[in-house]
Design a protein around this motif. Sequence first.
Motif, PDB file in Angstrom:
ATOM      1  N   GLN A  92       0.832  -1.208   0.000  1.00 43.64           N
ATOM      2  CA  GLN A  92       0.000   0.000   0.000  1.00 43.64           C
ATOM      3  C   GLN A  92       0.866   1.257   0.000  1.00 43.64           C
ATOM      4  OE1 GLN A  92      -2.865  -0.377   3.173  1.00 43.64           O
ATOM      5  NE2 GLN A  92      -3.679  -2.268   2.332  1.00 43.64           N
ATOM      6  N   TRP A  93       1.902   1.234  -0.854  1.00 43.23           N
ATOM      7  CA  TRP A  93       2.799   2.365  -1.041  1.00 43.23           C
ATOM      8  C   TRP A  93       2.595   2.918  -2.441  1.00 43.23           C
ATOM      9  CZ3 TRP A  93       7.668  -1.037   0.165  1.00 43.23           C
ATOM     10  CH2 TRP A  93       7.762  -1.280   1.535  1.00 43.23           C
ATOM     11  N   THR A  94       3.198   4.084  -2.687  1.00 39.00           N
ATOM     12  CA  THR A  94       3.299   4.557  -4.066  1.00 39.00           C
ATOM     13  C   THR A  94       4.470   3.816  -4.709  1.00 39.00           C
ATOM     14  OG1 THR A  94       4.848   6.346  -3.559  1.00 39.00           O
ATOM     15  CG2 THR A  94       2.473   6.868  -3.435  1.00 39.00           C
ATOM     16  N   GLU A  95       4.510   3.797  -6.025  1.00 36.10           N
ATOM     17  CA  GLU A  95       5.608   3.101  -6.692  1.00 36.10           C
ATOM     18  C   GLU A  95       6.949   3.797  -6.421  1.00 36.10           C
ATOM     19  OE1 GLU A  95       6.860   1.097 -10.945  1.00 36.10           O
ATOM     20  OE2 GLU A  95       4.890   2.043 -10.741  1.00 36.10           O
ATOM     21  N   ASP A  96       6.933   5.120  -6.349  1.00 39.00           N
ATOM     22  CA  ASP A  96       8.180   5.843  -6.037  1.00 39.00           C
ATOM     23  C   ASP A  96       8.702   5.462  -4.655  1.00 39.00           C
ATOM     24  OD1 ASP A  96       8.304   7.178  -8.442  1.00 39.00           O
ATOM     25  OD2 ASP A  96       7.328   8.999  -7.689  1.00 39.00           O
ATOM     26  N   TYR A  97       7.805   5.354  -3.684  1.00 35.06           N
ATOM     27  CA  TYR A  97       8.217   4.969  -2.338  1.00 35.06           C
ATOM     28  C   TYR A  97       8.739   3.533  -2.344  1.00 35.06           C
ATOM     29  CZ  TYR A  97       8.215   4.449   2.731  1.00 35.06           C
ATOM     30  OH  TYR A  97       8.594   4.238   4.030  1.00 35.06           O
ATOM     31  N   ALA A  98       8.108   2.657  -3.110  1.00 29.26           N
ATOM     32  CA  ALA A  98       8.562   1.267  -3.203  1.00 29.26           C
ATOM     33  C   ALA A  98       9.979   1.216  -3.765  1.00 29.26           C
ATOM     34  CB  ALA A  98       7.609   0.445  -4.066  1.00 29.26           C
ATOM     35  N   LYS A  99      10.270   2.029  -4.770  1.00 29.37           N
ATOM     36  CA  LYS A  99      11.623   2.074  -5.331  1.00 29.37           C
ATOM     37  C   LYS A  99      12.634   2.503  -4.270  1.00 29.37           C
ATOM     38  CE  LYS A  99      10.155   3.081 -10.050  1.00 29.37           C
ATOM     39  NZ  LYS A  99      10.047   4.099 -11.099  1.00 29.37           N
ATOM     40  N   LYS A 100      12.272   3.506  -3.480  1.00 28.70           N
ATOM     41  CA  LYS A 100      13.169   3.976  -2.416  1.00 28.70           C
ATOM     42  C   LYS A 100      13.365   2.906  -1.345  1.00 28.70           C
ATOM     43  CE  LYS A 100      12.142   8.813  -3.142  1.00 28.70           C
ATOM     44  NZ  LYS A 100      11.565  10.043  -2.641  1.00 28.70           N
ATOM     45  N   MET A 101      12.306   2.200  -1.027  1.00 26.42           N
ATOM     46  CA  MET A 101      12.418   1.143  -0.019  1.00 26.42           C
ATOM     47  C   MET A 101      13.268  -0.017  -0.529  1.00 26.42           C
ATOM     48  SD  MET A 101      11.068   1.965   2.840  1.00 26.42           S
ATOM     49  CE  MET A 101      10.467   0.564   3.755  1.00 26.42           C
ATOM     50  N   VAL A 102      13.139  -0.363  -1.805  1.00 26.34           N
ATOM     51  CA  VAL A 102      13.973  -1.416  -2.381  1.00 26.34           C
ATOM     52  C   VAL A 102      15.440  -1.004  -2.288  1.00 26.34           C
ATOM     53  CG1 VAL A 102      14.611  -2.576  -4.546  1.00 26.34           C
ATOM     54  CG2 VAL A 102      12.196  -2.406  -3.880  1.00 26.34           C
ATOM     55  N   GLU A 103      15.738   0.240  -2.634  1.00 30.38           N
ATOM     56  CA  GLU A 103      17.128   0.718  -2.549  1.00 30.38           C
ATOM     57  C   GLU A 103      17.615   0.740  -1.104  1.00 30.38           C
ATOM     58  OE1 GLU A 103      19.506   1.189  -4.819  1.00 30.38           O
ATOM     59  OE2 GLU A 103      17.973   0.290  -6.097  1.00 30.38           O
ATOM     60  N   PHE A 104      16.781   1.177  -0.183  1.00 29.23           N
ATOM     61  CA  PHE A 104      17.147   1.183   1.227  1.00 29.23           C
ATOM     62  C   PHE A 104      17.433  -0.239   1.705  1.00 29.23           C
ATOM     63  CE2 PHE A 104      15.440   1.536   5.782  1.00 29.23           C
ATOM     64  CZ  PHE A 104      16.670   1.901   6.309  1.00 29.23           C
ATOM     65  N   GLY A 105      16.596  -1.162   1.308  1.00 27.33           N
ATOM     66  CA  GLY A 105      16.802  -2.557   1.672  1.00 27.33           C
ATOM     67  C   GLY A 105      18.089  -3.113   1.079  1.00 27.33           C
TER      68      GLY A 105
END
Length: 121
Positions: A92-105
């Motif tokens: 339940q995120w935006t796609e931009d936030y998902a990209k940032k979370m993938v990079e953070f991970g």
Amino acid sequence: MAEPTPRQDPPRLRPAPLLFEPAAAAADPEHFFDLESIDDPRALLERATELTLAFRAATDRAVEFQALAAAQLADPRRFDRLTTADIAERAQWTEDYAKKMVEFGRDLLRAGEGPGSVDTL
């Protein structure tokens, strides 16, 4: 008599443990970790502060685990990998936030802070 030397580093506060409330208490909207039963404002401030710190620490840890999971799910070496759009939908995120979370991970994984090395409280 010599005066004690002040500490350089303030002691690290350990968050209060988060205990699950009984279902009956949780159903009562006025009940929140028994804070409503504390009459002394000093004790109330202390306990409420402990809970605030515990919730912040829990939020930080949960976000790190979300990022680790997102990075693992987006790993191109997985045959069942997900796109960032798929991850965003599931979390339940935006796609931009998902990209940032993938990079953070990925950053956490590169730093050796994977699921097996995350500290427990």
